[in-house]
Motif scaffolding. Structure first.
Motif, mmCIF file in Angstrom:
data_model
loop_
_atom_site.group_PDB
_atom_site.id
_atom_site.type_symbol
_atom_site.label_atom_id
_atom_site.label_comp_id
_atom_site.label_asym_id
_atom_site.label_seq_id
_atom_site.Cartn_x
_atom_site.Cartn_y
_atom_site.Cartn_z
ATOM 1 N N TYR A 9 39.592 58.889 15.987
ATOM 2 C CA TYR A 9 40.628 59.910 15.907
ATOM 3 C C TYR A 9 40.707 60.782 17.161
ATOM 4 O O TYR A 9 41.527 61.686 17.236
ATOM 5 N N SER A 10 39.881 60.478 18.152
ATOM 6 C CA SER A 10 40.011 61.149 19.441
ATOM 7 C C SER A 10 40.830 60.294 20.412
ATOM 8 O O SER A 10 41.070 60.697 21.541
ATOM 9 N N LEU A 11 41.262 59.121 19.948
ATOM 10 C CA LEU A 11 42.012 58.185 20.786
ATOM 11 C C LEU A 11 43.493 58.252 20.444
ATOM 12 O O LEU A 11 43.878 58.018 19.297
ATOM 13 N N PRO A 12 44.347 58.561 21.407
ATOM 14 C CA PRO A 12 45.771 58.689 21.095
ATOM 15 C C PRO A 12 46.370 57.408 20.519
ATOM 16 O O PRO A 12 47.206 57.465 19.613
ATOM 17 N N GLY A 13 45.965 56.264 21.023
ATOM 18 C CA GLY A 13 46.514 55.010 20.513
ATOM 19 C C GLY A 13 46.248 54.812 19.039
ATOM 20 O O GLY A 13 47.114 54.340 18.290
ATOM 21 N N HIS A 14 45.062 55.186 18.596
ATOM 22 C CA HIS A 14 44.729 55.045 17.176
ATOM 23 C C HIS A 14 45.606 55.962 16.328
ATOM 24 O O HIS A 14 46.174 55.529 15.320
ATOM 25 N N ASP A 15 45.703 57.212 16.738
ATOM 26 C CA ASP A 15 46.520 58.149 15.964
ATOM 27 C C ASP A 15 48.000 57.757 15.979
ATOM 28 O O ASP A 15 48.700 57.922 14.978
ATOM 29 N N ILE A 16 48.475 57.255 17.095
ATOM 30 C CA ILE A 16 49.879 56.821 17.166
ATOM 31 C C ILE A 16 50.110 55.635 16.237
ATOM 32 O O ILE A 16 51.115 55.574 15.522
ATOM 33 N N ARG A 17 49.160 54.689 16.212
ATOM 34 C CA ARG A 17 49.281 53.546 15.297
ATOM 35 C C ARG A 17 49.283 54.019 13.852
ATOM 36 O O ARG A 17 50.095 53.582 13.042
ATOM 37 N N ARG A 18 48.392 54.959 13.522
ATOM 38 C CA ARG A 18 48.347 55.497 12.159
ATOM 39 C C ARG A 18 49.645 56.245 11.826
ATOM 40 O O ARG A 18 50.171 56.112 10.728
ATOM 41 N N LEU A 19 50.153 57.026 12.782
ATOM 42 C CA LEU A 19 51.405 57.745 12.539
ATOM 43 C C LEU A 19 52.543 56.758 12.310
ATOM 44 O O LEU A 19 53.402 56.986 11.451
ATOM 45 N N HIS A 20 52.553 55.659 13.058
ATOM 46 C CA HIS A 20 53.570 54.635 12.843
ATOM 47 C C HIS A 20 53.478 54.074 11.420
ATOM 48 O O HIS A 20 54.495 53.919 10.740
ATOM 49 N N GLN A 21 52.269 53.781 10.965
ATOM 50 C CA GLN A 21 52.092 53.278 9.603
ATOM 51 C C GLN A 21 52.609 54.288 8.581
ATOM 52 O O GLN A 21 53.283 53.924 7.614
ATOM 53 N N ILE A 22 52.297 55.544 8.796
ATOM 54 C CA ILE A 22 52.744 56.599 7.894
ATOM 55 C C ILE A 22 54.262 56.720 7.922
ATOM 56 O O ILE A 22 54.920 56.824 6.877
ATOM 57 N N ALA A 23 54.843 56.689 9.119
ATOM 58 C CA ALA A 23 56.298 56.800 9.253
ATOM 59 C C ALA A 23 57.004 55.647 8.541
ATOM 60 O O ALA A 23 58.008 55.863 7.846
ATOM 61 N N VAL A 24 56.493 54.442 8.690
ATOM 62 C CA VAL A 24 57.099 53.283 8.015
ATOM 63 C C VAL A 24 56.974 53.442 6.504
ATOM 64 O O VAL A 24 57.934 53.204 5.759
ATOM 65 N N ALA A 25 55.802 53.852 6.026
ATOM 66 C CA ALA A 25 55.605 54.030 4.584
ATOM 67 C C ALA A 25 56.565 55.078 4.022
ATOM 68 O O ALA A 25 57.178 54.866 2.961
ATOM 69 N N LEU A 26 56.717 56.202 4.719
ATOM 70 C CA LEU A 26 57.643 57.243 4.262
ATOM 71 C C LEU A 26 59.084 56.745 4.272
ATOM 72 O O LEU A 26 59.850 57.004 3.334
ATOM 73 N N PHE A 27 59.456 56.024 5.325
ATOM 74 C CA PHE A 27 60.800 55.457 5.403
ATOM 75 C C PHE A 27 61.040 54.516 4.219
ATOM 76 O O PHE A 27 62.077 54.587 3.561
ATOM 77 N N MET A 28 60.079 53.637 3.961
ATOM 78 C CA MET A 28 60.234 52.660 2.881
ATOM 79 C C MET A 28 60.305 53.345 1.512
ATOM 80 O O MET A 28 61.076 52.930 0.651
ATOM 81 N N GLN A 29 59.533 54.404 1.321
ATOM 82 C CA GLN A 29 59.595 55.147 0.059
ATOM 83 C C GLN A 29 60.985 55.746 -0.150
ATOM 84 O O GLN A 29 61.563 55.642 -1.234
ATOM 85 N N GLU A 30 61.491 56.385 0.878
ATOM 86 C CA GLU A 30 62.779 57.072 0.752
ATOM 87 C C GLU A 30 63.956 56.099 0.648
ATOM 88 O O GLU A 30 64.937 56.396 -0.018
ATOM 89 N N THR A 31 63.859 54.964 1.311
ATOM 90 C CA THR A 31 65.009 54.046 1.373
ATOM 91 C C THR A 31 64.855 52.838 0.453
ATOM 92 O O THR A 31 65.670 51.917 0.516
ATOM 93 N N GLU A 32 63.849 52.839 -0.391
ATOM 94 C CA GLU A 32 63.582 51.680 -1.264
ATOM 95 C C GLU A 32 64.815 51.151 -2.001
ATOM 96 O O GLU A 32 65.023 49.936 -2.031
ATOM 97 N N PRO A 33 65.656 51.988 -2.563
ATOM 98 C CA PRO A 33 66.811 51.450 -3.295
ATOM 99 C C PRO A 33 67.773 50.624 -2.425
ATOM 100 O O PRO A 33 68.544 49.831 -2.943
ATOM 101 N N PHE A 34 67.690 50.805 -1.122
ATOM 102 C CA PHE A 34 68.625 50.132 -0.221
ATOM 103 C C PHE A 34 68.075 48.834 0.355
ATOM 104 O O PHE A 34 68.817 48.048 0.953
ATOM 105 N N GLY A 35 66.769 48.611 0.224
ATOM 106 C CA GLY A 35 66.169 47.370 0.684
ATOM 107 C C GLY A 35 66.317 47.123 2.171
ATOM 108 O O GLY A 35 66.606 45.999 2.588
ATOM 109 N N VAL A 36 66.111 48.159 2.962
ATOM 110 C CA VAL A 36 66.267 48.034 4.411
ATOM 111 C C VAL A 36 64.984 48.515 5.093
ATOM 112 O O VAL A 36 64.377 49.489 4.656
ATOM 113 N N THR A 37 64.562 47.798 6.119
ATOM 114 C CA THR A 37 63.375 48.180 6.880
ATOM 115 C C THR A 37 63.781 49.127 8.009
ATOM 116 O O THR A 37 64.968 49.217 8.358
#
Length: 151
Positions: A9-37
């Motif tokens: 967690y002191s490495l920017p690349g790791h945190d950026i990868r984790r943030l990307h995973q979180i962002a995708v998960a949040l996007f998928m939760q909110e847009t689930e009814p539309f079936g779009v990535t």
């Protein structure tokens, strides 16, 4: 010499990868009814913003690999959301437009997509969100290549 122990967690690349995973998960939760990535949404929005854009320019615009964007377009086309047509100037070039269903989907998904964006930034105080977005833009824009939109 032994390998040093590093805090991931002191490495920017790791945190950026984790943030990307979180962002995708949040996007998928909110847009689930539309079936779009997230990538499909980016492609749809970019084509809506620039009807008649070609596949290579679309890939560059959304920072996606040109060889992979065809599969994304294939799936959107199969769902009746996007259509390809040959360019009158160069028959090898495929121009992209949204169908009426694609335009409607973009219109319908925007509120959910915006909720996802808000949820991504929620942990930050409102006064720091603009600065975070400014710094993020610096990191992204400084690494873009003209051909692919990324390094």
């Amino acid at each position: 010499m032994p390998t040093p122990t590093l805090d991931l967690y002191s490495l920017p690349g790791h945190d950026i990868r984790r943030l990307h995973q979180i962002a995708v998960a949040l996007f998928m939760q909110e847009t689930e009814p539309f079936g779009v990535t997230p990538v499909q949404y980016a492609a749809l929005q970019a084509v809506q913003n620039a009807p008649g854009i070609d596949q290579r320019t679309l890939a560059r615009t959304i920072g996606f690999d040109t060889s992979t964007i065809a599969g994304v377009i294939d799936r959107l086309e199969a769902r009746g959301l996007m259509q390809r047509s040959a360019s009158a100037q160069d028959r090898r070039v495929r121009l992209l437009t949204l169908t009426a269903a694609g335009q409607q989907l973009v219109e319908n998904v925007v509120p959910a997509m915006l909720r996802a964006q808000e949820r991504i930034l929620d942990p930050l105080p409102a006064s720091e969100r603009g600065e975070f977005m400014r710094m993020l833009a610096v990191l992204v824009s400084s690494r873009q290549e003209p051909d692919r939109g990324e390094v």
